[in-house]
Write a protein that holds these residues in place. Structure first.
Motif, PDB file in Angstrom:
ATOM      1  N   PRO A 123       0.839  -1.175  -0.135  1.00  0.00           N
ATOM      2  CA  PRO A 123       0.151  -0.111  -0.090  1.00  0.00           C
ATOM      3  C   PRO A 123       0.777   1.181   0.210  1.00  0.00           C
ATOM      4  O   PRO A 123       0.488   2.177  -0.794  1.00  0.00           O
ATOM      5  N   LEU A 124       1.947   1.557   1.015  1.00  0.00           N
ATOM      6  CA  LEU A 124       2.506   2.478   0.737  1.00  0.00           C
ATOM      7  C   LEU A 124       3.510   2.871  -0.440  1.00  0.00           C
ATOM      8  O   LEU A 124       3.241   3.920  -1.040  1.00  0.00           O
ATOM      9  N   PRO A 125       4.069   2.144  -1.238  1.00  0.00           N
ATOM     10  CA  PRO A 125       4.802   2.350  -2.340  1.00  0.00           C
ATOM     11  C   PRO A 125       3.811   3.035  -3.255  1.00  0.00           C
ATOM     12  O   PRO A 125       4.050   4.024  -4.161  1.00  0.00           O
ATOM     13  N   LEU A 126       2.631   2.174  -3.515  1.00  0.00           N
ATOM     14  CA  LEU A 126       1.656   2.778  -4.355  1.00  0.00           C
ATOM     15  C   LEU A 126       1.052   3.730  -4.014  1.00  0.00           C
ATOM     16  O   LEU A 126       0.730   4.731  -4.923  1.00  0.00           O
ATOM     17  N   LEU A 127       0.882   4.155  -2.869  1.00  0.00           N
ATOM     18  CA  LEU A 127       0.417   5.592  -2.667  1.00  0.00           C
ATOM     19  C   LEU A 127       1.427   6.667  -2.912  1.00  0.00           C
ATOM     20  O   LEU A 127       1.109   7.781  -3.213  1.00  0.00           O
ATOM     21  N   ALA A 128       2.475   6.179  -2.524  1.00  0.00           N
ATOM     22  CA  ALA A 128       3.744   7.316  -2.945  1.00  0.00           C
ATOM     23  C   ALA A 128       3.756   7.487  -4.419  1.00  0.00           C
ATOM     24  O   ALA A 128       3.682   8.704  -4.939  1.00  0.00           O
ATOM     25  N   VAL A 129       3.619   6.577  -5.251  1.00  0.00           N
ATOM     26  CA  VAL A 129       3.612   6.692  -6.815  1.00  0.00           C
ATOM     27  C   VAL A 129       2.679   7.453  -6.957  1.00  0.00           C
ATOM     28  O   VAL A 129       2.687   8.514  -7.885  1.00  0.00           O
TER      29      VAL A 129
END
Length: 76
Positions: free
Chosen positions: A35-41
């Protein structure tokens, strides 16, 4: 090398198999696992798109296709 050929399916069987495969696909699996990498992207992509619109003096569009066309016109 002996290859086994499968028996052709009827249209109803093929449709049922396709529906079963589509029902098994989980589109949110990457979001659940990372969830966090996709949110950052997503945040960085939105920021970059906003800056490109603001810097290029491009009016906001209603869809991604129109946005792509507008950016291509400005860059090309």
């Amino acid at each position: 090398m002996v290859r086994t050929t499968s028996k052709p399916q009827s249209v109803e069987q093929a449709k049922a198999r396709l529906r079963a495969n589509v029902a098994a696909v989980d589109y949110l699996a990457p979001l659940r696992t990372h969830p966090l990498p996709l949110l950052a992207v997503g945040l960085v992509g939105g920021f970059v798109a906003f800056r490109a619109l603001k810097k290029g003096n491009i009016k906001a569009t209603t869809g991604l296709f129109e946005l792509g066309v507008a950016v291509a016109r400005k860059l090309l």
